[in-house]
Design a protein around this motif. Structure first.
Motif, PDB file in Angstrom:
ATOM      1  N   LYS A  70       0.850  -1.195   0.000  1.00 18.76           N
ATOM      2  CA  LYS A  70       0.000   0.000   0.000  1.00 18.76           C
ATOM      3  C   LYS A  70       0.882   1.241   0.000  1.00 18.76           C
ATOM      4  O   LYS A  70       1.898   1.278   0.682  1.00 18.76           O
ATOM      5  N   VAL A  72       1.037   5.410   0.649  1.00 18.31           N
ATOM      6  CA  VAL A  72       0.382   6.542   1.292  1.00 18.31           C
ATOM      7  C   VAL A  72       1.334   7.728   1.227  1.00 18.31           C
ATOM      8  O   VAL A  72       2.547   7.558   1.348  1.00 18.31           O
ATOM      9  N   THR A  86      -4.221   8.489   0.602  1.00 17.44           N
ATOM     10  CA  THR A  86      -4.134   7.062   0.311  1.00 17.44           C
ATOM     11  C   THR A  86      -4.316   6.807  -1.179  1.00 17.44           C
ATOM     12  O   THR A  86      -5.167   7.437  -1.821  1.00 17.44           O
ATOM     13  N   THR A  88      -5.571   5.375  -4.569  1.00 17.60           N
ATOM     14  CA  THR A  88      -6.894   4.877  -4.942  1.00 17.60           C
ATOM     15  C   THR A  88      -7.037   4.942  -6.455  1.00 17.60           C
ATOM     16  O   THR A  88      -6.362   5.739  -7.111  1.00 17.60           O
ATOM     17  N   THR A  98      -7.512  10.876   3.233  1.00 16.92           N
ATOM     18  CA  THR A  98      -8.312   9.968   4.062  1.00 16.92           C
ATOM     19  C   THR A  98      -8.263  10.327   5.543  1.00 16.92           C
ATOM     20  O   THR A  98      -9.045   9.801   6.328  1.00 16.92           O
ATOM     21  N   SER A 137      -3.439   2.413   6.796  1.00 15.24           N
ATOM     22  CA  SER A 137      -3.437   3.792   6.288  1.00 15.24           C
ATOM     23  C   SER A 137      -4.115   4.779   7.229  1.00 15.24           C
ATOM     24  O   SER A 137      -4.556   5.852   6.816  1.00 15.24           O
ATOM     25  N   THR A 138      -4.219   4.417   8.495  1.00 12.05           N
ATOM     26  CA  THR A 138      -4.799   5.320   9.490  1.00 12.05           C
ATOM     27  C   THR A 138      -3.782   5.547  10.602  1.00 12.05           C
ATOM     28  O   THR A 138      -3.188   4.595  11.117  1.00 12.05           O
TER      29      THR A 138
END
Length: 804
Positions: A70, A72, A86, A88, A98, A137-138
């Motif tokens: 992933k 970011v 993030t 997408t 996000t 991703s948080t």
């Protein structure tokens, strides 16, 4: 149906040493309040692919965080927030915001990421460092470190020890580096050592492992405003801290007598201790050093090379010499000090703020004061770094744009005190837009611009006067060669121009043969004040390029010689327009009284003012426009009125007031434009009252025919000058950065189709100008099938849209 796509974005990078990061196929950097996305290795070389808008102030720190496939982007800004973007497939840019983190109470200055341990850290001007845990991703805040003694963090770096402990290095507006350690089983970072030695603020920190071995020593590089880079060695020990043997490089002996102490500090948990010792002092830069970055993992060198960027206009690559162990500067890119010129006007770059490695270490980029990215690839055959085509853009609000009458190129002017020329580079099956020249490098903010002919333009600045510039042969040859258009320059124009060391005006000069040393001026003898900086002597081979010019070339060799200065106004110039027959220019300045709210006309043969000036307004005139047949001159102003002046039937350079409307809009009018000639005499006005009004000539005055209402102030309007359909097209831009394209019936002036351009491709701040590109023609045949619209904005960017 009308559709719009983005053709080109130009935006300069922010001058902050933490404001960029490079991952495979993506370089992200701060550009004003936005984050620009660029792939330097894209074959098409089409520059910035998207700008991520969201921050409300300058972006100071950008890091790309990759974990478990992933991707970011983490960004920190002067608006006190950190934002998580993030990846997408749902948006044009490929990223969406996000999360917004608001725990800091002041500007974010630096970020460091450590995906292997799911954390990143942020440093803020509130004198604190926040540690965040990243999952799916948080981000979640897990610790706040208040820096004591209080200083502002400007640089952060993270690494892990063999036992799993994590080390955080923090430095900034003090001379020391603080080392915090979080034990593998612990929750919080704790201060364990303070490294002293630097004599200025520390701008950059970076860790690397010396080799691929699990037991490898760790090296920390610190770059400072004291012009030195220090290397620190983290070595696993058994036992207590001792005085390390004095093994400082002999290079440093004269430079660092104050700090020859080599005390071994200890960090780590009780099970695994590391001794931290001063390893080397890297001497060679002549000014502040902004970044020092280790070569990415995976290179064959051990220890890896170090890349440093400095305000002395150079980028240096440092290697450890295998025989002696000394660190030496192996390669140096950028500009040699003796060629800097005395000022930025004579070509000095003003320093490099960022230096970054390509993820595989095969190329490097640097960001300079002018907002431009330079790029070098390492060529193994010649063992040299070869400069490649980079990207550039304005670093302040873009105030004005103008297409050349043929549409060959776009001129832009900005509060960053430069005028830039953008044109297409066409080769085989590829085409891309690039800055091809920097006609004007000025000492005042530039406010407005218009093309007079294909070889001449006029610009107005805060200095209360206007300057007229002629296109030099070298720039003309470059544009016609790279964009495939025919030459426009006649034989009597100079090869190039430069700025005398103590002067303000661009002087014409002849290019020299490669073995000549000319005096540089075409007008013979010169006095001392007009002495030419030897670095700005232009040789003919320098001007013969087969690619868009690099930044050092743009700043030094693509100036346009100044042809004329126009005096008369008492305040900052606010608007300029050229008549369609090229015989007149109309100008206006900022004003708060009747005396200064006048429009001055200048004829373009002798450049004499046509008196008396035209009066109608009581406050600043914001925009001027000549009708397609030059019968009328339209002006609009902050006093909410428009005025139309009519050309004298017998004297072509004389205009008299024909009609005015003191209440044209209910709030100030910000822009105006005329419809194509086939519409009759029709013009549009754009106002702070959130409306665009269309006016048509009716006997002795102009009457409003239709009104387009919007949700926000309209700041720019532009009719397309040429269309092959039965309706006209009007583009209007707003205070919020949105751009709209409306189809208008020529008979009724009714709007029957409006397209709001996708929010993902428009600006995020006020639109200052919109201009349709004249259709390129060859032998009377139109060679451009689609319409192109250029826009300039307060968000520091220029964009070109394809409208079909």
């Amino acid at each position: 149906m009308t559709t719009a796509s983005l053709e080109y974005i130009a935006a300069g990078g922010n001058r902050h040493s933490s404001a960029a990061d490079w991952a495979p196929s993506l370089l992200a950097f701060g550009a004003g309040n936005n984050i620009a996305l660029w792939d330097p290795e894209n074959e098409r070389q089409n520059g910035i692919s998207a700008l991520l808008a969201g921050h409300e102030d300058a972006v100071n720190a950008v890091r790309i965080y990759e974990n478990d496939g992933k991707r970011v982007i983490i960004s920190g800004s002067a608006d006190k927030t950190i934002r998580i973007w993030t990846a997408t497939n749902e948006t044009r840019s490929g990223f969406e915001e996000t999360q917004r983190l608001t725990e800091h109470s002041n500007s974010i200055n630096t970020l460091a990421v450590f995906p292997e341990h799911d954390i990143f850290v942020s440093g803020s001007a509130d004198a604190s460092v926040n540690v965040w845990h990243m999952q799916d991703s948080t981000a979640k805040l897990i610790q706040t470190i208040s820096l004591k003694p209080r200083y502002l963090p400007l640089a952060l770096a993270l690494t892990s020890l063999t036992n799993g402990d994590i080390v955080l290095a923090v430095a900034g507006t003090s001379n020391n580096i603080q080392l915090y350690v979080r034990a593998k089983s612990g929750q919080n970072f704790e201060l364990q050592a303070t490294l002293s030695g630097h004599e200025g603020w520390i701008r950059s920190l970076d860790f690397t492992k010396e080799s691929d071995s699990p037991e490898s020593d760790i090296l920390l590089a610190s770059a400072s405003q004291d012009k030195y880079i220090r290397l620190w060695r983290f070595q696993q020990t058994a036992g207590q801290a001792t005085e390390a043997p004095d093994t400082i490089d002999e290079l440093s002996a004269t430079s660092a007598k104050k700090s020859l102490s080599n005390k071994a500090h200890q960090v780590g948990s009780s099970s695994t201790k590391y001794a931290v010792t001063f390893e080397a002092l890297l001497v060679g830069h002549e000014d502040w050093i902004y970044t020092a970055r280790w070569e990415p993992k995976g290179s064959s060198r051990s220890p890896p090379a170090l890349l440093s960027a400095s305000a002395d206009n150079s980028l240096s690559v440092w290697h450890s010499d295998a025989a002696s162990g000394l660190w030496i500067c192996h390669s140096r890119m950028g500009e040699i000090s003796s060629q800097k010129g005395s000022t930025t006007a004579t070509g000095s770059a003003g320093g490099f703020w960022i230096g970054l490695w390509q993820p595989q270490g095969r190329s490097v980029v640097s960001l300079g004061r002018t907002g431009s990215w330079r790029r070098w690839n390492f060529d193994e055959n010649s063992d040299m770094w070869l400069q490649q085509v980079g990207i550039s853009g304005h670093v302040q609000e873009v105030q004005g744009i103008a297409w050349s009458p043929r549409g060959d190129y776009l001129l832009s002017t900005s509060s960053d005190q430069t005028t830039r020329l953008i044109s297409e580079w066409k080769r085989r099956d590829k085409s891309s837009w690039h800055e091809m020249a920097r006609p004007q490098i000025h000492g005042y903010d530039l406010n407005c611009i218009d093309a007079i002919t294909d070889i001449q333009f006029i610009s107005g600045a805060d200095e209360k006067l206007l300057r007229v510039f002629n296109k030099p042969k070298a720039v003309d040859n470059l544009i016609s060669k790279l964009s495939g258009t025919s030459s426009t320059v006649s034989g009597d124009l100079p090869d190039a121009a430069n700025i005398p060391v103590l002067g303000l005006s661009n002087k014409a000069m002849a290019a020299a043969d490669d073995d000549d040393q000319p005096n540089g001026h075409s007008n013979g003898d010169t006095d001392e004040r007009e002495a030419v900086d030897p670095a700005s002597v232009v040789h003919k081979s320098t001007l013969d390029l087969d690619h868009p010019p690099h930044e050092d070339h743009l700043a030094r060799h693509t100036l346009w010689p100044e042809h004329e200065k126009l005096y008369g106004h008492g305040y900052e110039i606010s608007a300029v327009a050229t008549s369609n027959d090229k015989s007149l220019v109309a100008t206006a300045c900022k004003a708060s009284s009747l005396d200064h709210a006048v429009i001055r006309l200048y004829e373009t043969k002798e450049w004499r003012e046509v008196k008396p000036p035209l009066t109608a307004h009581s406050l600043s005139v914001t925009s001027l426009a000549f009708s397609p047949d030059d019968r009328f001159l339209l002006s609009v102003g902050r006093d909410r009125q428009w005025a139309v002046f009519e050309r004298d039937a017998h004297e072509n350079d004389t205009y008299k007031l024909f009609s005015s409307n003191p209440k044209g809009h209910s709030r100030m009018i910000l822009d105006c434009c005329w419809a194509p000639a086939s519409a009759g005499h029709v013009f549009a006005t754009a106002g702070r009252d959130k409306s665009v009004k269309l006016w048509r000539l009716s006997e002795s005055t102009f009457e409003t025919v239709s009104t387009i209402t919007t949700g926000t102030s309209v700041t720019a309007v532009a009719f397309s000058s040429d269309l092959e359909t039965s309706s006209f097209v009007l583009a209007y831009g707003c205070d919020d950065g949105s751009v709209h394209v409306a189809k208008i019936s020529p008979e009724t002036l009714a709007v029957h189709d409006t397209l709001a351009l996708d929010p993902g491709i428009v600006h995020c701040k006020t639109i200052n100008a919109l201009r349709w590109r004249p259709r390129l023609t060859q032998g009377g045949e139109k060679i451009a099938s689609l319409m192109q619209l250029a826009s300039a904005s307060d968000d520091f960017s220029i964009r070109i849209y394809n409208i079909t």
